[in-house]
Design a protein around this motif. Sequence first.
Motif, PDB file in Angstrom:
ATOM      1  N   ALA A  38       2.129  19.317  -7.912  1.00  0.00           N
ATOM      2  CA  ALA A  38       1.487  20.586  -7.582  1.00  0.00           C
ATOM      3  C   ALA A  38       0.005  20.502  -7.914  1.00  0.00           C
ATOM      4  CB  ALA A  38       2.137  21.734  -8.359  1.00  0.00           C
ATOM      5  N   ALA A  39      -0.833  20.782  -6.927  1.00  0.00           N
ATOM      6  CA  ALA A  39      -2.277  20.736  -7.139  1.00  0.00           C
ATOM      7  C   ALA A  39      -2.960  21.458  -5.990  1.00  0.00           C
ATOM      8  CB  ALA A  39      -2.779  19.300  -7.220  1.00  0.00           C
ATOM      9  N   ARG A  40      -4.211  21.840  -6.202  1.00  0.00           N
ATOM     10  CA  ARG A  40      -4.973  22.401  -5.088  1.00  0.00           C
ATOM     11  C   ARG A  40      -5.632  21.298  -4.277  1.00  0.00           C
ATOM     12  NH1 ARG A  40      -9.671  25.641  -8.457  1.00  0.00           N
ATOM     13  NH2 ARG A  40     -10.506  23.890  -9.650  1.00  0.00           N
ATOM     14  N   GLY A  41      -5.678  20.079  -4.828  1.00  0.00           N
ATOM     15  CA  GLY A  41      -6.233  18.937  -4.125  1.00  0.00           C
ATOM     16  C   GLY A  41      -5.159  18.101  -3.466  1.00  0.00           C
ATOM     17  N   ASP A  42      -5.567  17.024  -2.823  1.00  0.00           N
ATOM     18  CA  ASP A  42      -4.684  16.137  -2.093  1.00  0.00           C
ATOM     19  C   ASP A  42      -3.881  15.261  -3.053  1.00  0.00           C
ATOM     20  OD1 ASP A  42      -3.464  14.463  -0.281  1.00  0.00           O
ATOM     21  OD2 ASP A  42      -5.276  13.361   0.245  1.00  0.00           O
ATOM     22  N   CYS A  43      -2.552  15.300  -2.946  1.00  0.00           N
ATOM     23  CA  CYS A  43      -1.674  14.536  -3.829  1.00  0.00           C
ATOM     24  C   CYS A  43      -1.142  13.269  -3.167  1.00  0.00           C
ATOM     25  CB  CYS A  43      -0.498  15.398  -4.285  1.00  0.00           C
ATOM     26  SG  CYS A  43      -0.892  16.603  -5.567  1.00  0.00           S
ATOM     27  N   SER A  44      -1.725  12.866  -2.052  1.00  0.00           N
ATOM     28  CA  SER A  44      -1.151  11.733  -1.305  1.00  0.00           C
ATOM     29  C   SER A  44      -1.153  10.454  -2.129  1.00  0.00           C
ATOM     30  CB  SER A  44      -1.902  11.531   0.012  1.00  0.00           C
ATOM     31  OG  SER A  44      -3.278  11.315  -0.215  1.00  0.00           O
ATOM     32  N   GLU A  45      -2.203  10.206  -2.920  1.00  0.00           N
ATOM     33  CA  GLU A  45      -2.239   9.002  -3.750  1.00  0.00           C
ATOM     34  C   GLU A  45      -1.119   9.008  -4.775  1.00  0.00           C
ATOM     35  OE1 GLU A  45      -5.984   6.893  -5.325  1.00  0.00           O
ATOM     36  OE2 GLU A  45      -5.262   8.032  -7.060  1.00  0.00           O
ATOM     37  N   THR A  46      -0.895  10.161  -5.401  1.00  0.00           N
ATOM     38  CA  THR A  46       0.199  10.270  -6.373  1.00  0.00           C
ATOM     39  C   THR A  46       1.543  10.073  -5.695  1.00  0.00           C
ATOM     40  OG1 THR A  46      -1.145  11.866  -7.610  1.00  0.00           O
ATOM     41  CG2 THR A  46       1.196  11.723  -8.173  1.00  0.00           C
ATOM     42  N   MET A  47       1.709  10.686  -4.550  1.00  0.00           N
ATOM     43  CA  MET A  47       2.984  10.589  -3.836  1.00  0.00           C
ATOM     44  C   MET A  47       3.302   9.144  -3.464  1.00  0.00           C
ATOM     45  SD  MET A  47       4.298  13.560  -3.737  1.00  0.00           S
ATOM     46  CE  MET A  47       5.582  13.174  -2.570  1.00  0.00           C
TER      47      MET A  47
END
Length: 242
Positions: A38-47
């Motif tokens: 959960a974040a307001r930014g892009d989490c694609s790297e974490t995913m």
Amino acid sequence: MNPFSLAGRRALVTGANTGIGQAIAWAMGRAGAEVVCAARGDCSETMAGLPNGRAVTLDLSDPLSASDLFKGEGIDILVNNAGTIHREDAIDVASDDWDRVIDLNLKSVYFTTQAFARERIAHGLGGAVVNIASLLSFQGGIRVPAYTASKHAVAGVTKALANEWAAKGLNVNAIAPGYIVTNNTAALRADADRSQSILDRIPAGRWGKADDIGEAAVFLSSPAAHYIHGVVLPVDGGWLAR
């Protein structure tokens, strides 16, 4: 059964797009949890580093934005990591800057945790909450009065909620990170004199890694920590022991 495993658990980590939040999400994934980033930014790297998870957009500058997030989602671990800092001489801090820090670092933590606990308690279920506190939950710091106030309060709220919810099967604890290698500390590490003065105070002799915080979060969320309630755990290489 491995008491440190999170297999079959679902964890939501706020601020999971970078830094400590990202490391916590990855550590939880390695321990077997399904992770909601959960974040307001892009989490694609974490995913990309998670074997099992999904991302949700969550802007906790509105402290009530998670009010309906947990209904029917089966989330049994909450990590309140999202936060901000404002650096300025105390004599110059404006009301808006104070409120911005307190709203994200404290008010959103409280009301996100409240929404999580309502869902778990309503269904007679246990769970784990891990709040990210700070060394400034214990110390005063310099030029960060709102941040210090918020992190002292996070420590207090952690203990208060543990008192109310421990008997209901909810573990509420916190981690107080020391000096960790993240984007937020890049300027400190680039200052040779400041970096050396920090290292001189750390018995472990090194800056912390974000993974150090991630693994501690896994422990506090795991069955191994079922009898741990209301703890603010420093993960600081011994900084507070000096």
